[in-house]
Structures are given as structure tokens and as C-alpha cells.
Design a protein around this motif. Structure first.
Motif, PDB file in Angstrom:
ATOM      1  N   LEU A  25       0.845  -1.184   0.000  1.00 43.11           N
ATOM      2  CA  LEU A  25       0.000   0.000   0.000  1.00 43.11           C
ATOM      3  C   LEU A  25       0.883   1.237   0.000  1.00 43.11           C
ATOM      4  O   LEU A  25       1.815   1.345   0.798  1.00 43.11           O
ATOM      5  CB  LEU A  25      -0.880  -0.006   1.253  1.00 43.11           C
ATOM      6  N   ALA A  43      -3.101   0.393  -3.663  1.00 43.16           N
ATOM      7  CA  ALA A  43      -2.785  -0.950  -3.185  1.00 43.16           C
ATOM      8  C   ALA A  43      -2.482  -1.831  -4.385  1.00 43.16           C
ATOM      9  O   ALA A  43      -3.131  -1.724  -5.429  1.00 43.16           O
ATOM     10  CB  ALA A  43      -3.948  -1.535  -2.381  1.00 43.16           C
ATOM     11  N   ILE A  56      -9.545   0.014  -3.634  1.00 40.01           N
ATOM     12  CA  ILE A  56      -9.579   0.396  -2.218  1.00 40.01           C
ATOM     13  C   ILE A  56     -10.861   1.161  -1.938  1.00 40.01           C
ATOM     14  O   ILE A  56     -11.153   2.172  -2.578  1.00 40.01           O
ATOM     15  CB  ILE A  56      -8.385   1.279  -1.824  1.00 40.01           C
ATOM     16  N   ILE A  93      -3.677   7.631   1.957  1.00 44.77           N
ATOM     17  CA  ILE A  93      -3.239   6.622   0.989  1.00 44.77           C
ATOM     18  C   ILE A  93      -2.901   7.334  -0.318  1.00 44.77           C
ATOM     19  O   ILE A  93      -3.736   8.031  -0.892  1.00 44.77           O
ATOM     20  CB  ILE A  93      -4.338   5.563   0.763  1.00 44.77           C
TER      21      ILE A  93
END
Length: 309
Positions: free
Chosen positions: A28, A149, A166, A296
């Protein structure tokens, strides 16, 4: 292959590998970045200036990992090697399981591509292959290159990777200790064989994690359970192991980030109050832990280049 630029700027994200059961396969990308600026020079001189993480510790010449990856990539592309000046601004902690070495390698690979007259000649598969050659496995390199990811593997065609969906409700928190741990030491305690039941259990959880990341975050606790590597590493990162156990006992999906000792917690916005309350009790900066919510990264490595006159 000719060089088409003499000046590039590259930004590469931190990464957290494994995500529990996805050992050496899942990763990730996180919103913590290393940035480099490379300027080619008309000599054989190589100089490196580092600010932030690794300053005063990493090599300042041709042995620097970014330089080695950059020059190797130029060789693969058939481009000429020249001297260079490089300035690194590093935010990714070293030796903490956040992909600092993968970020360095990917920085060099992406910078080399940006210097080529035809960057398209160096495709994504080749870049991943070069990065994996340096890293040994693609679990960190893939998300550093692609963002988000990823699921990566090596087969007859070399290393490959696919993006994993995700759910936007998922939030990543990293708990970073002051202490470092060499990846080689963390790998050195892994057994050559594991019980069949543990391997089967972990394979099932890894398959579940793909579904959970995409659309079932309420099952993150179950999906991040591992019996393949984390318990074996507990002896070389006792504080990390205890923190993971304590967080999971509170219903929070905590895992060891990469080879450790950082802890990754995957949660949802709805869990934020509970997570904050637990962290207030368990994580103390005075004791050497920092809690970060970097977000992220969904972009991966990016490069800007200036054409040669």
C-alpha cells in the motif's frame, strides 16, 4: 538511446508491505514522500546532498542507492552515463518498514526514465523488473511505482503487479517507533517451513483481504490476520508485537508494516474515535512512538523533466 533531459525532479511515496497475510505480495502506498532533484553535469563527478532522513548516514557519491539504481537503469536503456548532482529531501523513515529502500530504488529508476529522449521506451514492466532486481521482491516497489494498493508476484515473465481496488472509507494510520530494524534481521528469524494449517489459514485471509479492501472494510480485522510471519518476528520487535496484539484486542486491524517495526492500522472513519482513544493509552511520543495519518497515495512515483538545450 539518447538523453533528452538534463534535469529531473522525482517524488516517490512510502509503502507498507504485507498488510498482514499478503506476505511479500501485497503493498500500500502512503502519503509520505521522498523527493529527489537530479542535474546532469559535463564531467564524471557524482555528488549527493541529503536533507531529512538519512542525512549524514547514507553515501554521498556513486554508492548512493538512488544513484546506483539510476545509472543501472540508464545502462539497461542503452543511454550514456554522465556525472550528476543530486539533492534528496527524505521524509520516509529509514529502517522502519515503510519502504525507504524501495523508494530510493524507484526514485532512481523513474529519474532515469525521465532523462531519456523517449521515456516510453522504458515501460512499466521493465521499471518494475529493475526495481525488483535491487529489492529482491516486488511488494514495496509495485505500490511505490503505481500508487494505491497492489498485488505483485514473480513468474516466468518476471515480476508483475496488478492494482487492487480500495474502498474510500479505509483510513491508514502508521505508528512509527524511534528504534530501527534491519530487514535482513527481520527476515533472518523466519523459519524455512511453517505448518500446513497456518499456510492455509493465511492464504484464505489474503484472499479475503482483496475483497475487504475493495468493498467490505467492516471485515478488516479478520482479513488482516496472519499466521505466516508476524509471530515469528515478535522476538526481534517485542514492542511492535505487543502493540499489534493490544490494538487487535480492541477490534482494530493492526499489522506489522513490512519487516517492521512500524505498525500499520487500517480502519474506517467511523472507527476514528475508538482508535484515537486506544492510541491515547497505548502510543506515547515520550516512549518513542509517533502516530501519523498520511493518507493513501493513489498516484505513485511522479517525475518532471526539463528538456536539454
Amino acid at each position: 538511446m539518447r538523453l533528452g533531459a538534463d534535469h529531473v525532479r522525482v517524488r516517490v511515496p512510502a509503502t507498507s508491505a504485507n498488510l498482514g497475510p499478503g506476505f511479500d505480495a501485497m503493498g500500500l502506498a502512503l502519503g509520505i514522500y521522498d523527493e529527489i532533484e537530479v542535474q546532469l553535469v559535463a564531467s564524471d563527478d557524482i555528488t549527493v546532498e541529503v536533507d531529512g532522513e538519512g542525512a549524514g548516514e547514507v553515501p554521498d557519491g556513486a554508492d548512493h542507492l538512488v544513484v546506483r539504481a539510476l545509472r543501472h537503469t540508464l545502462e539497461v536503456a542503452g543511454a550514456p552515463l554522465t556525472g550528476l548532482r543530486m539533492h534528496c529531501v527524505n521524509q520516509i523513515p529509514h529502517g522502519r518498514g515503510l519502504g525507504s529502500s524501495a523508494a530510493a530504488v524507484v526514485s532512481g529508476v523513474v529519474a532515469a526514465r525521465g532523462l531519456l529522449a523517449d521515456p516510453g521506451a522504458l515501460d512499466a514492466a521493465t521499471m518494475l523488473a529493475i526495481a525488483t532486481e535491487f529489492e529482491g521482491h516486488p511488494d514495496n516497489a509495485a505500490p511505490a511505482l503505481r500508487g494505491g494498493a497492489t498485488l505483485a508476484w514473480s513468474g516466468a515473465e518476471g515480476p508483475r503487479a496488478v492494482d487492487l481496488e480500495i474502498d474510500p472509507r479505509i483510513v491508514a494510520t502508521v505508528l512509527v517507533p524511534e528504534v530501527r530494524l534491519a530487514t535482513s534481521r527481520a527476515r533472518g528469524v523466519l523459519p524455512a517451513q511453517v505448518p500446513h494449517a497456518d499456510a492455509a489459514f493465511t492464504a484464505g485471509r489474503a484472499a479475503l483481504l482483496v475483497e475487504v479492501l475493495a468493498r467490505r472494510p467492516e471485515l478488516l480485522l479478520d482479513a488482516t490476520e496472519d499466521r505466516l510471519h508476524q509471530d515469528y518476528r515478535a522476538g526481534v520487535m517485542a514492542g511492535t508485537a505487543e502493540l499489534v496484539r493490544s490494538l487487535r484486542a480492541e477490534g482494530l486491524a493492526a499489522t506489522v508494516s513490512g519487516a517492521g517495526p512500524t505498525v500499520l492500522v487500517l480502519s474506517t472513519a467511523e472507527q476514528a474515535p475508538a482508535l484515537d482513544a486506544v492510541l491515547a493509552d497505548l502510543v506515547d511520543e515520550v516512549a518513542g512512538w509517533r502516530a501519523l495519518r498520511p493518507g493513501i497515495d493513489t498516484v505513485g512515483a511522479v517525475c518532471r523533466s526539463d528538456s536539454m538545450a
